[in-house]
Scaffold this active site. Structure first.
Site, PDB file in Angstrom:
ATOM      1  N   GLU A   1       0.862  -1.184   0.000  1.00  0.00           N
ATOM      2  CA  GLU A   1       0.000   0.000   0.000  1.00  0.00           C
ATOM      3  C   GLU A   1       0.890   1.222   0.000  1.00  0.00           C
ATOM      4  O   GLU A   1       1.556   1.529   0.984  1.00  0.00           O
ATOM      5  CB  GLU A   1      -0.922  -0.022   1.216  1.00  0.00           C
ATOM      6  CG  GLU A   1      -2.057   0.996   1.135  1.00  0.00           C
ATOM      7  CD  GLU A   1      -1.660   2.376   1.625  1.00  0.00           C
ATOM      8  OE1 GLU A   1      -1.568   3.299   0.776  1.00  0.00           O
ATOM      9  OE2 GLU A   1      -1.442   2.535   2.819  1.00  0.00           O
TER      10      GLU A   1
ATOM     11  N   CYS B   1      -2.473   8.963   3.218  1.00  0.00           N
ATOM     12  CA  CYS B   1      -2.297   8.320   1.913  1.00  0.00           C
ATOM     13  C   CYS B   1      -3.522   8.475   1.023  1.00  0.00           C
ATOM     14  O   CYS B   1      -3.411   8.507  -0.205  1.00  0.00           O
ATOM     15  CB  CYS B   1      -1.938   6.843   2.080  1.00  0.00           C
ATOM     16  SG  CYS B   1      -3.174   5.891   2.990  1.00  0.00           S
TER      17      CYS B   1
END
Length: 636
Positions: free
Chosen positions: A329, A367
């Site tokens: 990720e 993020c």
């Protein structure tokens, strides 16, 4: 029967009352069954009930703690701190401090060695052998115990997060507590179903078989997580790992080493209070050369990496040595497309509020932060007017200390935004903003680092609004991880989708609008792993699979896919009626293949029979399947 009504659903109660009046014995029997069922539910509830426990609270977390600052340290500690600010880490000592005000946290720690990492992995491996035999009920009890602690100790956990990352308490509640509670509750409620054996369909040829898929523990899994959400990034992989029957070794960021030790003790406290080994969960804080040993260790069965793209290349290269599967990720440059549906002032204000949270949550260090706001002509100027004043009036400071000041950036009460984790990227950020302005972007406010008058060692950057940004500008292609609101124009829905897809990233996205065809076009056309409609990041608050495409990584965590990603997905095929029907090899194709008649000298009989098998199983017409059956029997 009246005294039972608080415990029995109303429909069942009415049925029981009717039976009791018309057929007393039937009513009594049904009531007895109901009582037995409720007793079973009660016993199960008690069996999985959360256990109260406590762990030592770090002194820094307690109210009125002041501590020492950079000005109070000398010698080697001072050199270590100065190096860390420049992203130069010592292999002898890691010092932790609050990025918002410069207070020193703890006494420092020595980074883990390869020997230390190996000991942690072996301890986790030993503990997992017994843990793998636990039931889902036992695992749920641990998670319930952990959830109870999180809910009852929000203040302490949030304070630790604020101290180690510099964020505000509001940001910490949303980004640390709420999502952690959601992951725990979802796993408690739905985790067993996600990992239960599944029946899978068979086919015509194999109709005497039944198929299933089981999800088994992998063993020891690893997680290398980033600093932006110290609690949630640490505990999230642990929840999935232990519920799937694994043990786990977590490598937190050096930037948040201090709080990670506190969170580790909380998790271990939940395990111990439920009668399980603390060694099931390990944590190692180490520098890159030792991290390479962890990510290529033969006793690690799977790895989750949360971090930046450059580091991911090194992690995946290291993991490839041990053929270690990795869920990656990475960052994003998430777009938020604002369609120009007919909007009232209140609607635009509501959208602006969501966008402000999407951009400035955790000072932009998120993020799935909204890094590009792409607005269509009908709403562009209206949105710009609304957010301009809001961003100009945002206050900065440390939520844990008195923030009163005569400075216009400082207002009494809770600051709107905290600090960034490090000033190491400020030069690059200012350069990107200046470069965009030279190319035609309008800097409405901000754009520079902020020297806090009260916290000289705090790492602050002014909330920034940059309008008229275009895809050709470097700032629209680079992940900023900073408090910068980038506003971009789009002439149409197809153009908005084109702009949204103009970067190498594809993590999350948002679409704001009410015209179904336009919304659907954006949802399907934007290349991303996740999309929220009229919201920001909502997919994570409901435990949908989390992850991206393109430069944002691969694999998924959270939800069913997250649990299954840390499991051995085992395919099992068994006979439906073992003693009646089973696989048998026909003599014609049995080894050694029979050579007793002329047709078999060149193998044509066996070949024709095999063709019949394939046609019997897979011809799409009835006549074709009949021909296959005939061919099969003619050559048996």
């Amino acid at each position: 029967m009246t005294s039972w009504t608080p415990y029995i659903p109303s429909a069942l109660y009415l049925l029981m009352e009717s039976l009791y009046e018309q057929a007393p014995w039937a009513g009594v029997a049904l009531a007895s069954l109901g009582a037995i069922y409720l007793g079973y539910i009660f016993v199960q509830g008690q069996r999985e009930a959360a256990v109260a426990f406590n762990v030592p609270i770090p002194p820094e977390v307690r109210a009125n703690w002041r501590g020492k600052t950079w000005d109070d340290v000398r010698g080697e500690e001072k050199k270590v701190l100065e190096g860390q600010v420049r992203s130069q880490w010592s292999d002898k000592l890691i010092m932790s401090y609050c990025p918002a005000d410069g207070r020193i946290l703890g006494t420092g720690m020595k980074p883990a060695t390869r020997e230390g990492v190996d000991r942690a992995i072996q301890a986790a491996k030993t503990a997992q052998t017994e843990w793998a035999r636990t039931s889902f009920a036992e695992r749920r009890k641990v998670l319930r115990t952990l959830l109870k602690y999180v809910l009852e100790h929000q203040e302490e956990l949030v304070t630790a997060c604020c101290l180690d990352s510099g964020k505000t308490k509001v940001d910490a509640v949303f980004g640390e507590i709420l999502v952690t509670a959601e992951k725990l509750k979802w796993t408690i409620d739905h985790g067993e179903k996600a990992l239960a054996p599944e029946s899978r369909p068979t086919n015509f040829l194999m109709m005497y078989k039944k198929n299933m898929v089981t999800y088994e523990p992998l063993g020891v899994v690893g997680a290398c997580v980033s600093w932006n959400y110290p609690l949630h990034n640490f505990i999230g992989p642990v929840i999935s790992a232990i519920f799937a029957g694994n043990s786990i070794v977590v490598k937190p960021s050096e930037q948040t080493a201090w709080s990670s030790m506190f969170f580790l003790e909380v998790i271990r406290g939940a395990l111990a209070s439920c009668g399980h080994s603390k060694e099931l969960v390990q944590s190692v804080v180490c520098l890159p050369d030792v991290a390479d040993f962890l990510t290529s260790h033969p006793d690690i069965s799977q790895l989750t990496f949360i971090g930046s793209r450059p580091v991911a290349h090194k992690v995946c290269e290291s993991a490839a040595k041990a053929l270690l599967p990795v869920t990656v990720e990475l960052g994003g440059k998430d777009p938020a497309v604002i369609l120009d549906d007919s909007r009232t002032a209140s609607e635009i204000s509501a959208v602006a509020s969501i966008l402000m949270r999407g951009v400035f949550q955790s000072a932009g260090q998120n993020c799935i932060g909204a890094e590009r706001i792409i607005a269509l002509p009908g709403v562009y100027d209206k949105l710009l007017d609304v957010v301009s004043e809001r961003i100009k009036n945002m206050s900065l400071g440390s939520v844990l200390l008195d923030s009163k000041s005569d400075d216009p950036q400082q207002k009494p009460g809770t600051p709107d935004m905290g600090a960034l984790i490090s000033p190491a990227g400020f030069d690059r950020l200012e350069s990107l903003i200046d470069d965009a302005v030279r190319q035609g972007a309008r800097l409405i406010c901000g754009g520079k680092r902020y020297n806090h008058p009260k916290y000289p060692y705090g790492h602050y950057f002014t909330p920034t609004l940059l309008a008229d940004v275009t895809p050709s500008m470097r700032i629209s292609q680079t992940e900023l991880f900073s408090p910068v609101f980038l506003l971009m124009r789009a002439e149409s829905v197809p153009h908005a989708i084109q702009v949204a897809n103009s970067t190498e990233y594809g993590l999350g996205a948002s679409v704001f609008g009410y015209n179904p065809p336009d919304v659907a076009a954006c949802v399907s056309g934007i290349k991303a792993g996740m999309v929220s409609v009229n919201d920001f990041g909502s997919y994570y608050a409901v435990q949908l699979p989390f992850g991206g495409v393109k430069g944002s990584g691969y694999g998924r965590f959270a939800g069913e896919e997250g649990l299954r990603g840390v499991s051995n997905i085992k395919a099992v095929c068994v006979d439906r009626f073992p003693k009646l029907m089973a696989t048998r090899i026909p003599p014609r194709v049995d080894y050694p293949i029979h050579k007793g008649d002329d047709r078999l000298q060149n193998g044509t009989g066996a070949w024709e029979m095999c063709k019949g098998v394939v046609e019997t199983g897979y011809q799409i017409t009835i006549s074709g399947r009949v021909r296959g059956i005939l061919r099969l029997f003619q050559n048996m």
